[in-house]
Design an enzyme around this catalytic site. Sequence first.
Site, PDB file in Angstrom:
ATOM      1  N   GLU A 213      -6.626 -10.355  -4.974  1.00 38.43           N
ATOM      2  CA  GLU A 213      -6.521 -11.468  -4.021  1.00 38.43           C
ATOM      3  C   GLU A 213      -7.655 -12.477  -4.151  1.00 38.43           C
ATOM      4  OE1 GLU A 213      -5.998  -9.902  -0.084  1.00 38.43           O
ATOM      5  OE2 GLU A 213      -3.990  -9.157  -0.542  1.00 38.43           O
TER       6      GLU A 213
ATOM      7  N   ASP B 285       0.840  -1.202   0.000  1.00 39.70           N
ATOM      8  CA  ASP B 285       0.000   0.000   0.000  1.00 39.70           C
ATOM      9  C   ASP B 285       0.877   1.255   0.000  1.00 39.70           C
ATOM     10  OD1 ASP B 285      -1.356  -2.270   0.994  1.00 39.70           O
ATOM     11  OD2 ASP B 285      -2.887  -1.056   1.977  1.00 39.70           O
TER      12      ASP B 285
END
Length: 660
Positions: free
Chosen positions: A428, A304
């Site tokens: 994901e 991130d």
Amino acid sequence: MKTYTLTLDDLGNIETQNVETIFAQANGFMGVRASLPIQANDSLPGTFINGFYETHPIIYGENAYGYAKNHETMVKCFDLRTLELSVNGEVLSVLTERNLKLNLMTGILSETYLYETNLGQQIKLELESFTSHFNRTTYAQKIKITALNFSGEVHVKKEAKLLLPNSSKDFDPRVREASVNLQKQGNQYTTANSKLSLYTKFDEIDETFQLNPTQSFEFEQLNQISKENQFEIVSYERLKVEQVKIFDTFWSVSDIEIDGDETLQKGVRVNLYHLFNSAGRDGKTNFGAKGLTGEGYEGHYFWDTEMYLLPFFTHTQPEIAKSLLTYRLNILPQAKQRAKELGFAGALYAWRTQSGHETSAYYPAGTAQVHINADIAYALELYEKVTGDSAFIQSAKEIIYETARFWLSYGFMSQRGFEIHEVTGPDEYTALVNNNYYTNKMAQNNLRYAVRLAHTFKENQEEATFWQTAADKMYFGYDETSKITKQDDSFLDKQVWDFAHTPKENYPLLLHYHPMKIYKHQVLKQADTILAHMLFAEEKAQVARDFDFYEPLTTHDSSLSRAIHGVVASRLGRTQQAYDFFADSATMDLSDMQGNASHGIHAANMGGTWLGLIYGFAGLHIDNGELKIENHLPKQIKALRFNILYQGKLQSFELKNEKN
Ligand code: BGC
């Protein structure tokens, strides 16, 4: 002093724990949730110290070689806010009114609460507080207690309390609390396993005084926490003056002005405020997925930082960018050790960590996201391009070489080209695949950067020829019939997820379906190929086809998704769609769109808001060493003003909407 205030009226969900997150304050070292001043069941107080975590062995039902060994959980160490208050022995128990005003321009929070005892005695509490950016060890508070309708003895006790983990939690893999046993010795608190220490210098008050109606009692408290046992005493007023100055300097560069949409303007400023607050500044700590505002994701640092936060910092606060990147340099030894442990050359950065060691207990969506290596390389390259700080790159170049070495040993040359198998890309909801497009693109970039540095610094020349070949021959899957970029070798062969029969309440899917069910379908959690397209120039028609194919398959269950789609939609000239994604991103935590703002802010999305505005609406890019913009303003936004620090020089931009 400029003011720009956030109040409860700006929030879509004013449940206590959400409020505590949004109004939280932090200074990169310490974060304090804006918890209720009087203890209550629905309140979740917390003070977090960046990089202060406890470790626990991960207990696997079935262990295997090389699995991550320890959890690392950020400690919710102290409650610095709760007061004990009573009137003639009657405790204050009923909260009748609360008002919070966060001045985003100074980081100073003003709160007013009306409380009553069971006998109806009313007290007004006025608090002013901030986590000092001047003296990062300090949480400063000024507290005023006013008797409203009684004469009597008011007893106030306020002391920092050690917090214990909550006893129960609903099923949610995104939050986890460690049972932490802080051992106290004098002013030193040490974790039992990780052996990390904090030192405190707490202010305490325990006093009884007589108040008549409208009379007040006021006091200041400076609570200090240090990792080094070093405390500087600075007065409340001086800290406040310095706080205002520091925030002023921040906003003078990083502020973004939007004309035409007050809600979005506020959303943007809230997001930038939190980005400034939670970024580690010491090169040893980083930026947790939830900043320092909540215990979601255990305080872990992920990709991130590199892909969502660093563009903002690099373009407007390069010193912070540098310290976040320095952290990666400091954990390079752990990354090298990890690659070795897994049987590969070079370095493999941990998917989620604080210490540098891998802590992801679920490797298909953790360690297998080897793109983290290339994300870090990408962020370093961007930092170099934007700041021109080649001295720093010289000191950090081993990161680029070691990650390039990893790619060469993890991937292999086949008839088709250089392939990278058994990886998980950003999405994901698809795991352990071959030739994830994003990963291959990013690895190619990583290898090319390594080659460039090897030439510049006249070293590793022989290896560089292999890096060059691997990059040049990188394999990318493409479906000639549909003319779609393949997210990975198998994605297009999968069955499409049955969106029509998925009830709304079953999102996010990860809380309702087993990974096997999710993985076997065409369904995305977040931008994957589309993120690659945002980063690397690609023919517009191709981007449009891929966008139209992948976006409808994307749940946006991850908060990292919308902003990226917004940028790409802008570049495709789809301004309404871009606006919608951007609006979601700008107000995500204010509206509690993800339903879990109580766990902490969605930091990556906050960085994504900056991307949406600057890369998206303003079309910022570097062309032949020059900063260029392209106006993609949607009709709702009349004008956009922002600054960029490019090669050390501040450049101001203003875009106007021609259609208005
Ligand atoms: C996302 C990851 C992200 C993590 C932390 C997950 O939900 O899928 O991409 O790194 O959250 O924000």
